[in-house]
Design a protein around this motif. Structure first.
Motif, PDB file in Angstrom:
ATOM      1  N   GLU A 272       0.834  -1.203   0.000  1.00 42.56           N
ATOM      2  CA  GLU A 272       0.000   0.000   0.000  1.00 42.56           C
ATOM      3  C   GLU A 272       0.862   1.244   0.000  1.00 42.56           C
ATOM      4  N   GLN A 273       1.885   1.213   0.838  1.00 39.22           N
ATOM      5  CA  GLN A 273       2.728   2.399   0.947  1.00 39.22           C
ATOM      6  C   GLN A 273       3.465   2.640  -0.361  1.00 39.22           C
ATOM      7  N   LEU A 274       3.945   1.550  -0.974  1.00 46.33           N
ATOM      8  CA  LEU A 274       4.660   1.708  -2.242  1.00 46.33           C
ATOM      9  C   LEU A 274       3.718   2.262  -3.307  1.00 46.33           C
ATOM     10  N   GLY A 275       2.488   1.765  -3.301  1.00 44.87           N
ATOM     11  CA  GLY A 275       1.507   2.271  -4.266  1.00 44.87           C
ATOM     12  C   GLY A 275       1.234   3.748  -4.062  1.00 44.87           C
TER      13      GLY A 275
ATOM     14  N   CYS B 273       6.940   0.329   7.238  1.00 48.45           N
ATOM     15  CA  CYS B 273       5.886  -0.591   6.816  1.00 48.45           C
ATOM     16  C   CYS B 273       6.390  -2.018   6.804  1.00 48.45           C
ATOM     17  N   ILE B 274       7.651  -2.184   6.341  1.00 49.02           N
ATOM     18  CA  ILE B 274       8.217  -3.542   6.326  1.00 49.02           C
ATOM     19  C   ILE B 274       8.322  -4.071   7.743  1.00 49.02           C
ATOM     20  N   LEU B 275       8.733  -3.192   8.663  1.00 44.98           N
ATOM     21  CA  LEU B 275       8.810  -3.608  10.062  1.00 44.98           C
ATOM     22  C   LEU B 275       7.452  -4.086  10.572  1.00 44.98           C
TER      23      LEU B 275
ATOM     24  N   HIS C  14       1.933   2.454  12.121  1.00 43.69           N
ATOM     25  CA  HIS C  14       1.213   3.057  10.995  1.00 43.69           C
ATOM     26  C   HIS C  14       0.930   4.515  11.235  1.00 43.69           C
ATOM     27  N   LEU C  15       0.712   4.877  12.475  1.00 46.61           N
ATOM     28  CA  LEU C  15       0.493   6.286  12.801  1.00 46.61           C
ATOM     29  C   LEU C  15       1.718   7.112  12.445  1.00 46.61           C
TER      30      LEU C  15
END
Lengths: 576, 283
Positions: A243-246, A381-383, A480-481
């Motif tokens: 999602e973050q990459l997108g 995000c990977i973490l 995520h925050l």
């Protein structure tokens, strides 16, 4: 009404000439943009003004005359200036004159066709043309609830700001140009430009094209059918890294598009995205360099397996405790043993799986750590995804416990209704009385007794696993925050507010300058910058933010009934 | 003086003449009870009390090990078959034809429930292991009391709920059965409870309707059996139980009839209107 004249402070020391600018008749104010010096040919001036008007769509016209004389006022000059009023017919014809070095100017208007011949009061407002030209006025945020008075004020100011901002082309001619007209304005000493900015502007076009091409390639690959098959698409949707990459890909597409920004908001958004990406990548590379130094990846991989083992051992201890008499509660021994052994077997499977993977962990981590160069947010995000994968067994246990408990609660409530001789009427959505058969009654009561006495055991298992799962969810939510914060903070706007605060204007303030009787009131207009809070609020970047799906009461109700909870909802997900 | 308020009269508004309360009627709907009929009806209550007593005594014997599960099962089976035959013989098959329930359906439900209970009996046995004995006793007592309260004795009251009373009795039996030593005991106990709380009242209702004299005799025998069983367990309990039964069957009817004399309902034209028509033709 009082006549307001907005005079640029850079023209205070200009030579005599005529004033050109815009007359706003609704507010009875004149915004002076520049001074045209003698000698000039009126026809050429008129031609130039009509050209400017055509390009900028601002009704620029000759407003009056300006005389800056070192000696006392000359009668002939004043008559000449009055005659000019007949050539460039404008109502009212403003005459400003400055004697010597005195601070107090005299201002008068000539009204040829006015009904009341009385003297109008004039207010002179000095404004810094450069700052007003570059700044962007932000309307007050509560325009819907403010009174008309405020809205009027805002529109008055915005008219002034708009006039100056749109007349950019007027300020392009400096005094080194050979034209028929000689102007004085803020850029008359030379157009402001910097080589770096020009170079970057030239270089950005091919860079943008290359970037667009690459991005279209990448998004084409991502959208290909191969990656859309069911298991893979499910996986992509669950991993937050994708999602973050997108999201970042979308940002890059916004930046690299060839269309120029239409208005201020779009420009600021592009700039914010660019700076945010830059800072993100810089922090990510910093993190990467720190990670890969001194073989920290190896250390991390070495500690990962023992940590996973430790977690599994703790879980085993917890289950042994539950299988005994936890907290003095009395559990049904048989059911306890069954559930406990079932979960212990799962943990055993999990540990074997982790041990199977252990030789590959270091390599996987090494390659995954490389992706931190895409940005700090991607690393976070990977973490979060690694945490989700490592605690997968907790999630499984939670689902088992929740399903069992939900079934039990559902069965109990239905059988309790049978106990009392009632039934749930699905058609009318209410509880009705019902006459049951003898064997239905009997079996129902038997099951009710069994479920009732087995309730404490199941409830305890459910409680324990739900708490564990909530812990993991909270940790992931915090990560995520943080990612959200980095994504949405408008860094460029904040830096702009810090360094060039006049660019973001919330309004203006007027300072009263020295006054003299008989001379018009002089005010200095200064720009009031936006507060940091409103900067962040106005220029916040939209994100695919996760926010809690349920309110507290519905969350508690779901927990009580044993429904599975997925507390965070992504913006793009469908409502259920 | 006229009994109207819409005409101006020389009397005050609250004036009444000598015809005041002429239309007062007392105890118009009072029922006249006859002692023998009331005693006969109280047999239903006596029956239920004895059922509960028999059940508890049987459980006591099983718990003490004096009664073997096989013996109880055999005895219950024989009596059930007898009762089954009697059920149809009493009214000559008319009830069965009316309800349309075949023997095959009866057999099916018996098999289903027996298999179910047998299958769940190990679970039933370990159900209340961790609960203290006092709690079990208290819960069972409460449930049996509830069974007695909600039972359908033939009265048309709102509190009556035959479903609830049967369920409470089964719940109590499961609670008690889980205290027994082995799962076979639990199975037999639950089956016995089912027979005595569900099937026995059905037979009794039929007997009462068809053969009142037989019914009286059966009730008396049953009561004596219950007393006898209780006496072997505890004599004080037997005495108390006997006095309770006598009170319910002999003393309470007498009190009811005596208290009827003190009844003082007044009726008159001020009563709420009652719709005497049968509204079912509109529905």
């Amino acid at each position: 009404m009082v006549l307001k004249v907005f005079f640029p402070s850079c023209c205070s020391s200009a030579e005599s000439g005529i004033l050109i600018g815009r007359w706003i008749s609704e507010q009875n104010s004149a915004v002076i943009l520049a001074v045209v010096h003698f000698p000039f040919i009126p026809v050429q001036v008129k031609q130039y003004l009509s050209e400017v008007q055509r390009v900028t769509k601002v009704s620029v016209s000759v407003l009056g005359s300006w005389s800056n004389s070192k000696q006392e006022k000359e009668e002939s000059l004043s008559e000449f200036l009055e005659d000019l009023g007949t050539i460039f017919s404008h109502e009212p014809w403003i005459q400003i004159s400055k004697e010597g070095d005195s601070k107090f100017w005299s201002c008068s208007t000539l009204q040829k066709h006015s009904n009341n011949p009385k003297e109008e009061e004039i207010i002179l407002v000095y404004y810094d043309q450069r700052k007003v030209m570059l700044s962007h006025l932000h309307p007050p945020l509560a325009t819907a609830t403010s009174t008309d008075h405020k809205a009027d004020d805002a529109s008055k100011l915005s008219a002034v700001f708009d006039t100056v901002a749109k007349s950019k082309i007027l300020f392009m001619t400096d005094r080194y140009d050979d034209g028929p007209i000689k102007l004085t304005h803020w850029q008359s000493d030379g157009v402001e430009a910097s080589i770096i900015v020009e170079l970057m502007k030239q270089a950005s076009v091919p860079a943008c094209m290359l970037l667009t091409f690459l991005l279209s390639l990448i998004s084409g690959i991502c959208r290909s059918r191969v990656l859309k098959f069911w298991p893979l698409s499910f996986l992509w949707s669950k991993l937050s890294t994708c999602e973050q990459l997108g999201h970042r890909l979308q940002h890059l597409q916004v930046i690299s598009s060839n269309k120029k920004a239409q208005n201020q908001t779009q420009l600021m958004r592009k700039a914010n995205i660019f700076v945010s990406l830059l800072i993100d990548v810089a922090l990510g590379i910093l993190l990467m360099s720190w990670l890969y130094r001194k073989n920290r990846i190896g250390h991390l991989a070495d500690t990962l397996i023992p940590v996973a083992d430790h977690v599994a051992e703790e879980l085993q201890d917890l289950l042994q405790w539950l299988m005994g008499a936890p907290a003095g509660l009395k559990m049904n021994r048989a059911l306890d043993q069954v559930l406990g052994r079932f979960f212990l077997y799962h943990i055993h499977l999990w540990i074997s799986y982790i041990h199977l993977m252990s030789p590959f962990i270091e390599m996987i981590l090494w390659y995954v750590g490389l992706s931190a160069c895409l940005g700090l947010t991607v690393a976070l995000c990977i973490l979060s995804d690694i945490i989700a994968l490592l605690t997968f067994h907790i999630y499984c246990f939670y689902v088992y416990g929740a399903r069992l408990y939900c079934l039990k609660i559902y069965g109990l409530s239905s059988l309790w209704r049978l106990f009392r001789g009632k039934k749930w009427n699905v058609l009318r959505q209410r509880v009705d009385s019902c006459s049951y058969d003898l064997d239905q009654l009997f079996i129902g009561t038997l099951l009710f007794t069994i479920l009732l006495f087995l309730l404490p055991t199941t409830a305890l298992y459910y409680l324990v696993f739900t708490l564990l799962r909530l812990l993991v969810v909270i940790v992931q939510g915090l990560i995520h925050l943080l990612v959200d914060l980095i994504d949405s903070l408008p860094l460029y706007s904040i830096i702009l507010r810090l360094c060039r605060s006049y660019r973001l204007a919330a309004g203006v303030k007027f300072r009263v300058l020295e006054q003299q009787d008989g001379k018009p009131l002089r005010l200095l207009m200064q720009i009031n910058p936006l507060s940091y809070g409103s900067v962040i609020q106005t220029y916040r970047l939209p994100t695919y933010s996760c926010y809690p799906k349920d309110s507290w009461t519905s969350l508690c109700k779901k927990l009580f009934l044993g429904e599975l909870i997925y507390p965070w909802k992504h913006k793009g997900e469908k409502q259920d | 003086w006229q009994k109207v308020l819409y005409e101006r009269q020389p009397f005050p508004d609250n004036y009444v003449d000598q015809r005041f309360l002429e239309e007062l009627r007392k105890n118009v709907h009072a029922r006249r009870y006859r002692y023998r009929a009331v005693v006969f009806q109280s047999g239903a209550v006596v029956q239920q009390l004895c059922s509960v007593c028999v059940f508890v005594v049987t459980w006591w014997y099983m718990d003490a090990g004096m009664l073997s599960p096989q013996g109880l099962f055999g005895a219950a089976l024989v009596t059930s078959l007898l009762g089954y035959v009697l059920f149809d013989a009493v009214d000559g098959g008319a009830g069965r034809r009316e309800s349309g329930r075949t023997r095959w359906a009866d057999l099916k439900s018996t098999l289903v429930f027996a298999a179910f209970t047998y299958g769940f009996s190990p679970v039933l046995k370990t159900l209340t292991e961790s609960v203290s004995t006092d709690t079990i006793y208290a819960m069972s007592a409460l449930m049996l009391l509830g069974h007695l309260i909600f039972f359908d004795y033939g009265a048309n009251a709102a509190i009556v709920s035959s479903t609830l009373s049967l369920n409470m009795a089964i719940f109590a039996s499961v609670c008690l059965a889980s205290r027994l030593p082995r799962s076979l005991h639990a199975f037999v106990m639950v089956t016995f409870a089912m027979q005595i709380f569900a099937l026995w009242p059905m037979l009794q209702k039929k007997l009462k309707a068809r053969t009142p004299r037989c019914y009286v005799g059966v009730t008396v025998l049953f009561a004596l059996a219950a007393l006898g069983g209780l006496a072997t367990v505890s004599s004080v309990g037997a005495v108390l139980f006997a006095s309770l039964l006598l009170a319910i069957s002999c003393l309470c009817p007498y009190c009811l009839i005596r208290l009827q004399l003190l009844k003082d309902n007044i009726h008159g034209p001020w009563d709420e209107a009652e719709i005497k028509e049968d509204l079912s033709r509109f529905l």
